[in-house]
Design a protein around this motif. Sequence first.
Motif, PDB file in Angstrom:
ATOM      1  N   TRP A  35       0.820  -1.208   0.000  1.00  0.00           N
ATOM      2  CA  TRP A  35       0.000   0.000   0.000  1.00  0.00           C
ATOM      3  C   TRP A  35       0.858   1.264   0.000  1.00  0.00           C
ATOM      4  O   TRP A  35       0.689   2.145  -0.852  1.00  0.00           O
ATOM      5  CB  TRP A  35      -0.916  -0.002   1.224  1.00  0.00           C
ATOM      6  CG  TRP A  35      -2.223  -0.661   0.927  1.00  0.00           C
ATOM      7  CD1 TRP A  35      -2.563  -1.952   1.156  1.00  0.00           C
ATOM      8  CD2 TRP A  35      -3.340  -0.050   0.293  1.00  0.00           C
ATOM      9  NE1 TRP A  35      -3.832  -2.193   0.710  1.00  0.00           N
ATOM     10  CE2 TRP A  35      -4.335  -1.039   0.170  1.00  0.00           C
ATOM     11  CE3 TRP A  35      -3.603   1.228  -0.198  1.00  0.00           C
ATOM     12  CZ2 TRP A  35      -5.573  -0.790  -0.405  1.00  0.00           C
ATOM     13  CZ3 TRP A  35      -4.842   1.494  -0.767  1.00  0.00           C
ATOM     14  CH2 TRP A  35      -5.808   0.486  -0.878  1.00  0.00           C
ATOM     15  N   SER A  36       1.791   1.352   0.960  1.00  0.00           N
ATOM     16  CA  SER A  36       2.519   2.612   1.133  1.00  0.00           C
ATOM     17  C   SER A  36       3.451   2.918  -0.043  1.00  0.00           C
ATOM     18  O   SER A  36       3.641   4.082  -0.407  1.00  0.00           O
ATOM     19  CB  SER A  36       3.325   2.560   2.439  1.00  0.00           C
ATOM     20  OG  SER A  36       4.269   1.510   2.404  1.00  0.00           O
ATOM     21  N   GLN A  37       4.031   1.874  -0.648  1.00  0.00           N
ATOM     22  CA  GLN A  37       5.016   2.086  -1.696  1.00  0.00           C
ATOM     23  C   GLN A  37       4.454   2.014  -3.116  1.00  0.00           C
ATOM     24  O   GLN A  37       5.110   2.469  -4.061  1.00  0.00           O
ATOM     25  CB  GLN A  37       6.149   1.066  -1.555  1.00  0.00           C
ATOM     26  CG  GLN A  37       6.896   1.159  -0.243  1.00  0.00           C
ATOM     27  CD  GLN A  37       7.922   0.051  -0.062  1.00  0.00           C
ATOM     28  OE1 GLN A  37       8.323  -0.606  -1.036  1.00  0.00           O
ATOM     29  NE2 GLN A  37       8.331  -0.174   1.179  1.00  0.00           N
ATOM     30  N   HIS A  38       3.249   1.430  -3.262  1.00  0.00           N
ATOM     31  CA  HIS A  38       2.743   1.209  -4.620  1.00  0.00           C
ATOM     32  C   HIS A  38       1.298   1.686  -4.818  1.00  0.00           C
ATOM     33  O   HIS A  38       1.016   2.439  -5.751  1.00  0.00           O
ATOM     34  CB  HIS A  38       2.861  -0.280  -4.976  1.00  0.00           C
ATOM     35  CG  HIS A  38       4.269  -0.795  -4.870  1.00  0.00           C
ATOM     36  ND1 HIS A  38       5.242  -0.492  -5.790  1.00  0.00           N
ATOM     37  CD2 HIS A  38       4.846  -1.574  -3.922  1.00  0.00           C
ATOM     38  CE1 HIS A  38       6.384  -1.070  -5.425  1.00  0.00           C
ATOM     39  NE2 HIS A  38       6.173  -1.736  -4.299  1.00  0.00           N
ATOM     40  N   MET A  39       0.386   1.256  -3.956  1.00  0.00           N
ATOM     41  CA  MET A  39      -1.018   1.616  -4.150  1.00  0.00           C
ATOM     42  C   MET A  39      -1.233   3.123  -3.976  1.00  0.00           C
ATOM     43  O   MET A  39      -1.819   3.789  -4.847  1.00  0.00           O
ATOM     44  CB  MET A  39      -1.906   0.841  -3.172  1.00  0.00           C
ATOM     45  CG  MET A  39      -1.924  -0.667  -3.390  1.00  0.00           C
ATOM     46  SD  MET A  39      -2.877  -1.119  -4.861  1.00  0.00           S
ATOM     47  CE  MET A  39      -3.034  -2.896  -4.615  1.00  0.00           C
ATOM     48  N   TYR A  40      -0.762   3.685  -2.854  1.00  0.00           N
ATOM     49  CA  TYR A  40      -0.962   5.111  -2.611  1.00  0.00           C
ATOM     50  C   TYR A  40      -0.314   5.978  -3.680  1.00  0.00           C
ATOM     51  O   TYR A  40      -0.950   6.911  -4.201  1.00  0.00           O
ATOM     52  CB  TYR A  40      -0.443   5.482  -1.222  1.00  0.00           C
ATOM     53  CG  TYR A  40      -1.420   5.183  -0.107  1.00  0.00           C
ATOM     54  CD1 TYR A  40      -2.763   5.501  -0.234  1.00  0.00           C
ATOM     55  CD2 TYR A  40      -0.989   4.609   1.085  1.00  0.00           C
ATOM     56  CE1 TYR A  40      -3.670   5.233   0.790  1.00  0.00           C
ATOM     57  CE2 TYR A  40      -1.883   4.335   2.108  1.00  0.00           C
ATOM     58  CZ  TYR A  40      -3.217   4.653   1.962  1.00  0.00           C
ATOM     59  OH  TYR A  40      -4.106   4.381   2.963  1.00  0.00           O
ATOM     60  N   PRO A  41       0.954   5.732  -4.064  1.00  0.00           N
ATOM     61  CA  PRO A  41       1.543   6.548  -5.137  1.00  0.00           C
ATOM     62  C   PRO A  41       0.797   6.443  -6.462  1.00  0.00           C
ATOM     63  O   PRO A  41       0.849   7.378  -7.271  1.00  0.00           O
ATOM     64  CB  PRO A  41       2.959   5.967  -5.264  1.00  0.00           C
ATOM     65  CG  PRO A  41       3.258   5.408  -3.912  1.00  0.00           C
ATOM     66  CD  PRO A  41       1.954   4.854  -3.426  1.00  0.00           C
ATOM     67  N   ALA A  42       0.080   5.332  -6.677  1.00  0.00           N
ATOM     68  CA  ALA A  42      -0.689   5.167  -7.917  1.00  0.00           C
ATOM     69  C   ALA A  42      -2.070   5.802  -7.822  1.00  0.00           C
ATOM     70  O   ALA A  42      -2.864   5.719  -8.776  1.00  0.00           O
ATOM     71  CB  ALA A  42      -0.816   3.689  -8.264  1.00  0.00           C
ATOM     72  N   GLY A  43      -2.378   6.437  -6.681  1.00  0.00           N
ATOM     73  CA  GLY A  43      -3.660   7.119  -6.530  1.00  0.00           C
ATOM     74  C   GLY A  43      -4.766   6.256  -5.939  1.00  0.00           C
ATOM     75  O   GLY A  43      -5.919   6.697  -5.871  1.00  0.00           O
ATOM     76  N   ILE A  44      -4.474   5.064  -5.513  1.00  0.00           N
ATOM     77  CA  ILE A  44      -5.489   4.178  -4.929  1.00  0.00           C
ATOM     78  C   ILE A  44      -5.649   4.537  -3.455  1.00  0.00           C
ATOM     79  O   ILE A  44      -4.671   4.672  -2.722  1.00  0.00           O
ATOM     80  CB  ILE A  44      -5.091   2.700  -5.112  1.00  0.00           C
ATOM     81  CG1 ILE A  44      -5.124   2.356  -6.600  1.00  0.00           C
ATOM     82  CG2 ILE A  44      -6.021   1.786  -4.329  1.00  0.00           C
ATOM     83  CD1 ILE A  44      -4.577   0.979  -6.927  1.00  0.00           C
ATOM     84  N   ARG A  45      -6.897   4.671  -3.019  1.00  0.00           N
ATOM     85  CA  ARG A  45      -7.160   5.116  -1.658  1.00  0.00           C
ATOM     86  C   ARG A  45      -8.057   4.171  -0.857  1.00  0.00           C
ATOM     87  O   ARG A  45      -8.171   4.325   0.356  1.00  0.00           O
ATOM     88  CB  ARG A  45      -7.821   6.515  -1.688  1.00  0.00           C
ATOM     89  CG  ARG A  45      -6.928   7.609  -2.262  1.00  0.00           C
ATOM     90  CD  ARG A  45      -5.737   7.848  -1.348  1.00  0.00           C
ATOM     91  NE  ARG A  45      -4.847   8.898  -1.869  1.00  0.00           N
ATOM     92  CZ  ARG A  45      -3.797   8.655  -2.637  1.00  0.00           C
ATOM     93  NH1 ARG A  45      -3.493   7.404  -2.974  1.00  0.00           N
ATOM     94  NH2 ARG A  45      -3.045   9.650  -3.056  1.00  0.00           N
ATOM     95  N   GLN A  46      -8.681   3.234  -1.501  1.00  0.00           N
ATOM     96  CA  GLN A  46      -9.645   2.400  -0.764  1.00  0.00           C
ATOM     97  C   GLN A  46      -9.625   0.983  -1.330  1.00  0.00           C
ATOM     98  O   GLN A  46      -9.171   0.742  -2.463  1.00  0.00           O
ATOM     99  CB  GLN A  46     -11.056   2.990  -0.875  1.00  0.00           C
ATOM    100  CG  GLN A  46     -12.088   2.392   0.046  1.00  0.00           C
ATOM    101  CD  GLN A  46     -11.671   2.362   1.509  1.00  0.00           C
ATOM    102  OE1 GLN A  46     -11.320   1.298   2.002  1.00  0.00           O
ATOM    103  NE2 GLN A  46     -11.747   3.515   2.181  1.00  0.00           N
ATOM    104  N   CYS A  47     -10.081   0.034  -0.535  1.00  0.00           N
ATOM    105  CA  CYS A  47     -10.156  -1.354  -0.984  1.00  0.00           C
ATOM    106  C   CYS A  47     -11.373  -2.026  -0.380  1.00  0.00           C
ATOM    107  O   CYS A  47     -11.941  -1.573   0.622  1.00  0.00           O
ATOM    108  CB  CYS A  47      -8.897  -2.136  -0.601  1.00  0.00           C
ATOM    109  SG  CYS A  47      -8.840  -2.636   1.133  1.00  0.00           S
TER     110      CYS A  47
END
Length: 347
Positions: free
Chosen positions: A109-121
Amino acid sequence: MMRLSAADVSVLDEIAGIAVTPGSAAERAKALLEPLRRITPCDAAFITAFDPERRMQTPLLRYGYTAAVMRALDGPQLTRDIEQAGLQGPCPPVRIGDLPVPAETLPTWSQHMYPAGIRQCLSTGLFARDGRHLGNVTMNSADPRPAGEADRWLLGRAALWIAHAIDPWRTVSAIARLVGDAVAGVVLTRGGDTVPLTGLPDHPLLAPDSPLIVAASARSAAGHPFVTFLWPDDAPEFGAELFRVSMLVCPPHPPGHLRRVILLSPVPYPRGLTRFELHILGLLVEGWSLPRVAAALSIGVRVLAGHLELILAKLGASTRHMAAARALRRGLYIPAELTLPQEHDFR
């Protein structure tokens, strides 16, 4: 318990229909994307198959992610994050706020999802009815607002069908049913372990690293999808002194750790061939010369010639090479490696 709306029923019916269709797990996973997006709006989604030997989540479906995120989903960190998030055990689907640890502590999440603009799952582990961990389904969104309780509950209802859609044991069970008279069976894994087959008992001959398993593995190394041979049982648990061993190769579908189905079927001595003659055929199948066969069995060449004459008649063969070819094709032989250590007289 929440009441299902007509739209919910439609989604569950579609997922169940996909789950029972023929094809590979990856094909069914891809077909599940559209009904999953009707459970809750999402910008990206993935379904994985869990490899218990490598402890890796193997991708079956990936939709909407950047190349960097997809590389991360291919790595071992995803498995560690799923375990840290508690998704390796049965639990209701989780959103970011439901995680037992802060999402910032999970590198995926911290290194890949968040930088890609993903905020929820909205994510849940996938489990078979017998408790096997099969994989994971996750839907991601750039919208930070969490999915509602109704969406969470609906994914929980759908998860059992999604698990059924990707369960590799479906293929294994279908392969095992090809041998209708099997009385025992196991599945040989990539790592050399044996796993019992649902609906069939185990057998001491099928223990890991047993001579039978070693012989079966050696014969499958040639790449043939179906191998059969005979194996004696000197302590007949099933009332049979001779088993037909049938080994069928599992297709290389993810997660790929299930390699061969090995089945035992009790058979009488086929075509009137004696146990000693089946040992002779096992050596001929290996291409041994008659003097070498005679020496291995501690008999004279003339005595062997008499046995060979009977073998040719029983197999309707004109030469020993034809007899060996027919024995190999029909599985009418006891493997040579079982013959050589024998110290007693088969005559």
